[in-house]
Design an enzyme around this catalytic site. Structure first.
Site, PDB file in Angstrom:
ATOM      1  N   GLY A 133     -20.805 -25.511 -36.838  1.00 25.71           N
ATOM      2  CA  GLY A 133     -21.187 -24.226 -36.313  1.00 25.71           C
ATOM      3  C   GLY A 133     -22.127 -23.298 -37.219  1.00 25.71           C
ATOM      4  N   ARG A 152     -20.568   0.293 -29.636  1.00 19.05           N
ATOM      5  CA  ARG A 152     -19.510   1.114 -29.109  1.00 19.05           C
ATOM      6  C   ARG A 152     -18.263   1.484 -30.339  1.00 19.05           C
ATOM      7  NH1 ARG A 152     -18.011  -2.340 -23.883  1.00 19.05           N
ATOM      8  NH2 ARG A 152     -18.897  -4.045 -25.256  1.00 19.05           N
ATOM      9  N   HIS A 200     -25.575   3.382 -27.860  1.00 18.48           N
ATOM     10  CA  HIS A 200     -24.367   3.980 -27.393  1.00 18.48           C
ATOM     11  C   HIS A 200     -24.259   5.281 -27.645  1.00 18.48           C
ATOM     12  CE1 HIS A 200     -20.746   3.821 -25.282  1.00 18.48           C
ATOM     13  NE2 HIS A 200     -20.139   4.149 -26.242  1.00 18.48           N
ATOM     14  N   ASP A 209     -18.765  10.353 -17.765  1.00 21.99           N
ATOM     15  CA  ASP A 209     -17.969  11.019 -18.511  1.00 21.99           C
ATOM     16  C   ASP A 209     -18.605  12.200 -19.369  1.00 21.99           C
ATOM     17  OD1 ASP A 209     -19.086  10.055 -20.989  1.00 21.99           O
ATOM     18  OD2 ASP A 209     -17.970   8.082 -20.511  1.00 21.99           O
ATOM     19  N   LYS A 221     -12.202  11.889 -16.989  1.00 23.26           N
ATOM     20  CA  LYS A 221     -11.548  11.015 -16.783  1.00 23.26           C
ATOM     21  C   LYS A 221     -10.730  10.852 -18.212  1.00 23.26           C
ATOM     22  CE  LYS A 221     -14.843   7.702 -18.855  1.00 23.26           C
ATOM     23  NZ  LYS A 221     -15.842   6.501 -18.595  1.00 23.26           N
ATOM     24  N   ASP A 261     -20.411  -2.950 -18.681  1.00 26.45           N
ATOM     25  CA  ASP A 261     -19.729  -3.993 -19.381  1.00 26.45           C
ATOM     26  C   ASP A 261     -18.926  -4.966 -18.249  1.00 26.45           C
ATOM     27  OD1 ASP A 261     -18.740  -6.004 -21.080  1.00 26.45           O
ATOM     28  OD2 ASP A 261     -17.842  -4.604 -22.214  1.00 26.45           O
ATOM     29  N   GLY A 287     -17.721  -3.643 -15.748  1.00 28.96           N
ATOM     30  CA  GLY A 287     -17.943  -3.207 -14.425  1.00 28.96           C
ATOM     31  C   GLY A 287     -16.564  -2.187 -13.888  1.00 28.96           C
ATOM     32  N   GLY A 288     -15.614  -2.267 -14.390  1.00 28.32           N
ATOM     33  CA  GLY A 288     -14.384  -1.637 -13.940  1.00 28.32           C
ATOM     34  C   GLY A 288     -14.480  -0.108 -13.827  1.00 28.32           C
ATOM     35  N   THR A 289     -15.155   0.455 -15.140  1.00 26.87           N
ATOM     36  CA  THR A 289     -15.121   1.875 -15.197  1.00 26.87           C
ATOM     37  C   THR A 289     -16.297   2.382 -14.200  1.00 26.87           C
ATOM     38  OG1 THR A 289     -14.455   1.966 -17.476  1.00 26.87           O
ATOM     39  CG2 THR A 289     -15.876   3.880 -16.596  1.00 26.87           C
TER      40      THR A 289
END
Length: 326
Positions: free
Chosen positions: A46, A104, A138, A178, A202, A234, A236-238
């Site tokens: 690796g 982040r 970010h 946000d 949120k 990232d 996609g949930g948020t």
């Protein structure tokens, strides 16, 4: 005569990691050069190996790498490329990281956590980087983590022009996902002629990353096209939950705009099956054909990076690319 005097010429050399060679090729095309041939491979255990196949002595080296998955492999590869260029006597080394890795993790939320973005900046510096070039960090404070010049580029104009072309004849509201992104949303509003702003309040559970607990809309969105802006998508949930909140508040359409399409895990399925009308990202990160979908628009960041590289090479002004705005 006590010295030998010689007039020297500068040379620009572009190097590409293996994460997203298509982007480097496109940048090279705008600059009128070709990426320097590089041998790069992994040993059986690796470990990574890189070697430049042309002399880089005295050059102005720009080392391009997109930090997609597996992010640690591509970060290590870029660090080795920087080290190789330094040991081969490159005159100046600029790390071009369109998506800055670990951005982040720019502060400690709780005790006993690392500040990973600072560590990455330190590693680039210790490896031999003189300068850092990136797109839409970010948080802007990451510029202070690197001990040297940082060229922080913005994809705002590229994204705004696309939105104007597609949705400019509708009533628009710019929405921040946000409260922390309100300043960016204000810049969007200015570019779109002073359209209204809104943001989504949120709450999060700090023990559950990428998961929003509750949302509510603050601002005028009913019957309007909502441009939901963020720096990255990232999982996609948020962003999908934010879009549903906007629809619940009466939005007519929701357009998602982000610079970095990370699109991890189930992000593609979430976005494809959502009520969002369009998802607009740039190609700072590679999105393979299998992960592209009808709602997705990918804009090229290569012309902006090429112009910035040219300004740096010619000792010009990168800030001038953004109308003098910092």
């Amino acid at each position: 005569m006590s010295a030998i005097r010689q007039t020297t010429s500068k040379s620009l050399m572009l190097f590409s990691g293996r994460a997203h060679p298509e982007l480097a090729d496109e940048i090279a095309g705008h600059l009128g050069v070709t990426p320097t041939p590089t041998a790069s491979y992994e040993f059986a255990n690796g470990e990574l190996f890189v070697r430049f196949e042309e002399s880089v002595r005295g050059c102005d080296a720009f080392i391009v790498q997109s930090h997609t998955a597996p992010i640690n492999t591509w970060l290590m590869e870029q660090l080795l490329m920087v080290d190789a260029a330094k040991r081969a006597s490159a005159k100046r080394i600029t790390v071009v990281a369109p998506f800055f890795p670990y951005a982040r993790q720019d502060k400690k939320h709780r005790g006993r956590e690392p500040i990973s973005a600072r560590l990455v900046a330190d590693m680039f510096k210790i490896a031999g980087a003189d300068r850092l070039m990136t797109v839409d960090l970010h948080t802007a404070q990451i510029q202070g983590f690197f001990d040297g010049p940082v060229d922080h580029l913005f994809a705002l104009d590229l994204l705004v022009e696309n939105v104007k072309e597609r949705w400019g004849d509708r009533e628009i509201t710019v929405v921040s996902p946000d409260s922390g992104r309100v300043r960016v949303s204000e810049r969007w509003s200015d570019r779109l002629g002073g359209v209204p702003l809104a943001f989504i309040h949120k709450t999060r559970d700090p023990m559950k990353p990428n998961e929003v607990v509750a949302n509510r809309v603050v601002g005028e969105v009913e019957g309007r096209v909502c441009i939901l802006v963020d720096d990255m998508i990232d999982t996609g949930g948020t962003i999908v939950k934010a879009a549903e909140t906007l629809f619940d508040a009466g939005a007519a359409d929701v357009i998602v705009c982000a610079t970095h399409g990370v699109l991890s895990g189930a992000a593609v399925d979430r976005l494809k099956n959502s009520r969002v009308s369009e998802v607009i990202v740039t190609n700072t990160l590679p999105i393979e054909p299998a992960r592209q979908f009808d709602k997705l628009t990918v804009l090229s960041i290569a012309p902006l990076l090429a112009r910035a590289i040219k300004e740096v090479f010619e000792d010009g002004s990168v800030t001038s690319l953004f109308g003098g705005a910092s």
